[in-house]
Design an enzyme around this catalytic site. Structure first.
Site, PDB file in Angstrom:
ATOM      1  CG  HIS A 131      -1.983  -1.022   1.200  1.00 48.88           C
ATOM      2  ND1 HIS A 131      -2.877  -1.155   0.159  1.00 48.88           N
ATOM      3  CD2 HIS A 131      -2.283  -2.013   2.080  1.00 48.88           C
ATOM      4  CE1 HIS A 131      -3.684  -2.184   0.410  1.00 48.88           C
ATOM      5  NE2 HIS A 131      -3.343  -2.721   1.554  1.00 48.88           N
ATOM      6  CG  ASP A 168      -2.929  -8.383   0.645  1.00 46.10           C
ATOM      7  OD1 ASP A 168      -2.250  -8.817   1.595  1.00 46.10           O
ATOM      8  OD2 ASP A 168      -3.910  -7.622   0.785  1.00 46.10           O
TER       9      ASP A 168
HETATM   10 ZN    ZN Z   1      -4.317  -7.189   2.636  1.00 50.62          ZN
END
Ligand code: ZN
Length: 364
Positions: A131, A168
């Site tokens: 992220h 993910d």
């Molecule tokens: Zn995640």
């Protein structure tokens, strides 16, 4: 063949209190690997990470961001208090150091693969990275481990093409932003595949099929937003219908994987329907083509995963598959997606993705 496992207790020192992205995640994995005697198996090699250099972190991050993490870690050290970068992302006294080793573990894995010490690798690291953007950390992530590793391959190892596959449960928005216009190095190309729970139902709310990159990166950002409750079958469709044909056409030199294990059907942060064998079965598919196109060069880095017992089994399963021992994986009762969901994937999502990507790929 030998599979490298990169790990060091430094990763436990990013210690951020009562947080789902806890050091306990890694302790559970290592304990499970010990219990399964993988660490004593000569086919596996436990490897110590090194610290990445600042120059390497700067391949994808701004100097201001690096200094900010360093400063905030210092404040955490001086005050003895965990500091918050945002609502989700925390910093402890050792976060800066652990983050340099989190990146460096992945770089060490690359070196060991290239010098023939190991065939492939799984870096069991934290903090996670996918992220993190050029100038902002978020979603429990500090430095973008996978993006820096890709740039390392292009800038220091003279490879021309790197493929990143991110499974993910959350969209790899940081990696996407970093490579949205291709690699900043102009030394080569990066292609980014992200499968994740549909952003309309989960953080960070991005990763739709119209986000396909720009300029040099156009057509090389490939998002697969899965509806909640999608099971293992939906992931396999992504591989067969999109990843496989594109990889054969793109012909990468190296495959990097952002492996999150928060897609498990019990995960507390998400709403997916995968079993704990799903990532390993998906990896096995990737490995079948990796043999032909990247000479088996695969390096995996750990991202999320918050049911720590399920994650430990899933990581173990991936290690077995990396070492060509699929027969040793541990499986739970298979799960399948319901018919309406599969129908949406096969008749809407996949055809729409192929249409969007067809200007860039002959295979569509
Ligand atoms: Zn995640």
């Amino acid at each position: 063949m030998t599979t490298g496992i990169i790990y060091d207790p430094i990763y436990l020192e990013h210690r951020i209190g009562q947080h789902v992205e806890s050091h306990e995640r890694l302790i559970a994995i290592i304990e499970y690997l010990k219990e399964k005697q993988i660490l004593d198996d000569p086919n596996f090699k436990l490897i110590k990470p090194r610290s990445a250099t600042l120059e390497q972190i700067k391949y994808v991050h701004t100097e201001a961001l690096i200094n900010e993490i360093k400063e905030i870690s210092k404040i955490a050290d001086l005050t003895g208090k965990i500091q918050n970068l945002d609502m989700d992302t925390s910093v402890s006294a050792k976060t800066y150091d652990a983050s340099l080793f989190s990146v460096g573990g992945n770089l060490e894995a690359i070196d060991r693969i290239l010098n023939g010490d190991i065939t492939n690798a799984f870096s069991i690291v934290r903090p996670p990275g996918h992220h993190s953007r050029k100038n902002r950390c978020s979603g429990f992530c500090i430095f973008n481990n996978i993006a820096i590793t890709a740039e390392y391959l292009l800038r220091e190892k003279e490879f021309k093409k790197v493929a990143i596959i991110d499974w993910d449960c959350h969209h790899g928005d940081g990696t996407q932003e970093i490579f949205y216009q291709g690699s900043s190095s102009e030394k080569g190309d990066v292609i980014f595949f992200s499968s994740h729970q549909d952003g309309r139902t989960l953080y960070p709310g991005s990763g739709f099929i119209n986000e396909i990159g720009k300029g040099k990166g156009e057509g090389k950002i490939i998002n697969y937003p899965m509806p909640p409750k999608a099971a293992d079958d939906v992931l396999m469709i992504f591989f067969e219908e999109i990843i496989k044909p594109i990889l054969f056409e793109f012909k990468p030199d190296f495959i990097l994987i952002s492996a999150g294990f928060d897609t498990h059907w019990t995960d507390r942060l998400t709403n997916m329907g995968w079993t704990y064998q799903a990532p390993a079965l998906f990896l096995e598919k990737i490995m079948t083509i990796a043999k032909d196109i990247v000479k088996n060069r695969i390096a995996i880095t750990l991202e999320g995963g918050y049911e720590i017992d399920k994650q430990a089994i899933a990581v173990y399963n991936c290690l077995r598959v990396l070492n060509n021992e699929k027969q040793k994986i541990i499986e739970e009762k298979p799960r399948t997606s319901d018919e309406t969901l599969l129908n949406y994937i096969n008749t809407k999502l996949i055809p729409n993705m192929r249409t969007k990507l067809s200007p860039y790929w002959n295979c569509f």
